[in-house]
Design an enzyme around this catalytic site. Structure first.
Site, PDB file in Angstrom:
ATOM      1  N   GLU A  56       3.396  -5.235   8.896  1.00 30.95           N
ATOM      2  CA  GLU A  56       2.057  -5.086   8.286  1.00 30.95           C
ATOM      3  C   GLU A  56       1.596  -6.381   7.607  1.00 30.95           C
ATOM      4  O   GLU A  56       0.395  -6.603   7.451  1.00 30.95           O
ATOM      5  CB  GLU A  56       2.079  -3.959   7.235  1.00 30.95           C
ATOM      6  CG  GLU A  56       2.205  -2.562   7.822  1.00 30.95           C
ATOM      7  CD  GLU A  56       2.403  -1.485   6.746  1.00 30.95           C
ATOM      8  OE1 GLU A  56       2.314  -0.314   7.093  1.00 30.95           O
ATOM      9  OE2 GLU A  56       2.664  -1.814   5.557  1.00 30.95           O
ATOM     10  N   HIS A  76       9.620  -3.999   4.707  1.00 25.88           N
ATOM     11  CA  HIS A  76      10.128  -2.626   4.574  1.00 25.88           C
ATOM     12  C   HIS A  76      10.396  -2.007   5.932  1.00 25.88           C
ATOM     13  O   HIS A  76       9.759  -2.355   6.918  1.00 25.88           O
ATOM     14  CB  HIS A  76       9.223  -1.728   3.723  1.00 25.88           C
ATOM     15  CG  HIS A  76       7.823  -1.476   4.224  1.00 25.88           C
ATOM     16  ND1 HIS A  76       6.883  -2.467   4.392  1.00 25.88           N
ATOM     17  CD2 HIS A  76       7.188  -0.328   4.554  1.00 25.88           C
ATOM     18  CE1 HIS A  76       5.732  -1.944   4.801  1.00 25.88           C
ATOM     19  NE2 HIS A  76       5.891  -0.634   4.927  1.00 25.88           N
ATOM     20  N   HIS A 115      -2.404   4.903   9.609  1.00 27.88           N
ATOM     21  CA  HIS A 115      -1.063   5.352   9.988  1.00 27.88           C
ATOM     22  C   HIS A 115      -1.100   6.675  10.750  1.00 27.88           C
ATOM     23  O   HIS A 115      -0.134   7.420  10.766  1.00 27.88           O
ATOM     24  CB  HIS A 115      -0.184   5.533   8.751  1.00 27.88           C
ATOM     25  CG  HIS A 115      -0.007   4.319   7.897  1.00 27.88           C
ATOM     26  ND1 HIS A 115      -1.018   3.766   7.148  1.00 27.88           N
ATOM     27  CD2 HIS A 115       1.086   3.546   7.661  1.00 27.88           C
ATOM     28  CE1 HIS A 115      -0.549   2.717   6.479  1.00 27.88           C
ATOM     29  NE2 HIS A 115       0.712   2.565   6.779  1.00 27.88           N
ATOM     30  N   HIS A 149       0.788  -1.239   0.000  1.00 25.64           N
ATOM     31  CA  HIS A 149       0.000   0.000   0.000  1.00 25.64           C
ATOM     32  C   HIS A 149       0.827   1.299   0.000  1.00 25.64           C
ATOM     33  O   HIS A 149       0.380   2.308   0.520  1.00 25.64           O
ATOM     34  CB  HIS A 149      -0.968  -0.009   1.197  1.00 25.64           C
ATOM     35  CG  HIS A 149      -0.308   0.143   2.540  1.00 25.64           C
ATOM     36  ND1 HIS A 149      -0.859  -0.377   3.686  1.00 25.64           N
ATOM     37  CD2 HIS A 149       0.830   0.780   2.946  1.00 25.64           C
ATOM     38  CE1 HIS A 149      -0.090  -0.074   4.721  1.00 25.64           C
ATOM     39  NE2 HIS A 149       0.945   0.623   4.294  1.00 25.64           N
TER      40      HIS A 149
HETATM   41  C1  DHB Z   1       6.007   3.508   2.477  1.00 27.43           C
HETATM   42  C2  DHB Z   1       5.498   2.259   2.858  1.00 27.43           C
HETATM   43  C3  DHB Z   1       4.419   2.177   3.745  1.00 27.43           C
HETATM   44  O1  DHB Z   1       3.873   1.002   4.188  1.00 27.43           O
HETATM   45  C4  DHB Z   1       3.817   3.341   4.238  1.00 27.43           C
HETATM   46  O2  DHB Z   1       2.765   3.216   5.052  1.00 27.43           O
HETATM   47  C5  DHB Z   1       4.321   4.570   3.865  1.00 27.43           C
HETATM   48  C6  DHB Z   1       5.419   4.662   2.981  1.00 27.43           C
HETATM   49  C7  DHB Z   1       7.157   3.637   1.526  1.00 27.43           C
HETATM   50  O3  DHB Z   1       7.827   2.632   1.188  1.00 27.43           O
HETATM   51  O4  DHB Z   1       7.400   4.754   1.047  1.00 27.43           O
HETATM   52 FE    FE Z   2       2.298   1.323   5.728  1.00 31.64          FE
END
Ligand code: DHB
Ligand code: FE
Length: 282
Positions: A241, A194, A59, A12
């Protein structure tokens, strides 16, 4: 009776919303990512689900650190989006199905999941980006009614992966017990690996994500052997997540077929994944 016809797991990242807005799907950076969604677009076009249960995390737009429900379900007629500061233009409101939401809430609470019920709820990029990915055109997004199921994967302690899988099973039972004649799809969103902050910012883990995708259909319990703290080490604190995909997986039951998947690093800071399951039992 309502039928859960399939499920999709999807990342997302906010930048995806901007790329869709700017029509960058064929751009060399974006092409390998968006190509992975073609089977999903075709499937949605063919099946035309009436309702989408969208499992996601907020978020900081609707919930903040002062009061963070573990699981919250929207029971509104409409869900507004708002500017979160990612340069994303707010999208048109999404249409809810309050009657179905209340059935879900009632069924889940009687199944011993104590849900926060939200008659007003703003939805952030965790919700809007998957909606734009599944239905890139406004017309598609207008056709499907949505039920947001929001999960805390922001402030520790998060729900366990096991709790997520069991919640999914309870969602499956709730859908099956709804009287209305509806085709329902469930979306498990966020992830995959991530890390957005700290010294290891930019961390991804292809090996772990690949095993997760490989095992999701027949062995979703594989993820349960990791605590959320161990998962944060493996896939990054934001990669956790991915436990929300287990809610989608749990809801579908075991009579499913994997129709497509894609995995691409990086989209912004994220290892982006998408997987499409069809329920063979309905
Ligand atoms: C990014 C990834 C995310 O899950 C998020 O909530 C905000 C930014 C990113 O990789 O930029
Ligand atoms: Fe996120």
């Amino acid at each position: 009776m309502a039928r859960l016809i399939g499920g999709v797991g999807s990342s997302h990242v906010p930048a995806i919303g901007n790329a869709i807005e700017r029509n960058l799907q064929s751009d060399p950076y974006w092409q390998p990512f968006f190509k992975g969604y073609e089977p999903v677009w075709n499937w949605m076009e063919e099946k035309k689900p009436d309702v989408a249960i969208l499992v996601y995390n907020d978020h900081g737009l609707n919930f903040f650190l002062d009061a963070m429900p573990t699981f919250a379900i929207g029971a509104a007629a409409e869900y507004q989006n708002a500017d979160e500061g990612w340069g994303l233009k707010p999208l048109d409101p999404f249409q809810g199905d309050p009657e179905f939401s209340w059935h879900l809430i009632d069924s889940l609470v009687h199944d011993e999941f104590d849900i926060t019920m939200c008659q007003e709820m703003k939805v952030d990029h965790g919700f809007t980006v998957p909606m734009s990915l599944m239905w890139p055109r406004q017309q598609g997004r207008d056709r499907v009614k949505v039920i947001p199921l929001c999960v805390n994967v922001v402030q520790y302690p998060f729900p366990t992966a096991r709790r997520c899988l069991k919640l999914g099973e309870a969602v499956g039972r709730a859908v099956a017990s709804y009287e209305a004649d509806l085709d329902v799809v469930i979306l498990g969103t966020g992830g995959l690996s991530h890390q957005l902050d700290g010294q290891r910012a930019g961390h991804t883990n292809r090996e772990f994500d690949t095993e997760f995708l490989d095992r999701l259909k027949d062995d979703p319990e594989w993820l349960l052997k990791y605590s959320n703290y161990e998962l944060a080490e493996k896939v990054g604190p934001q990669g956790v997540e991915m436990i929300m995909w287990l809610i989608m997986r749990g809801a579908l039951g075991n009579d499913i077929r994997e129709l497509s998947r894609n995995y691409h690093i990086p989209i912004s800071n994220t290892a982006a994944g998408v997987i499409l399951f069809e329920n063979e039992a309905v």
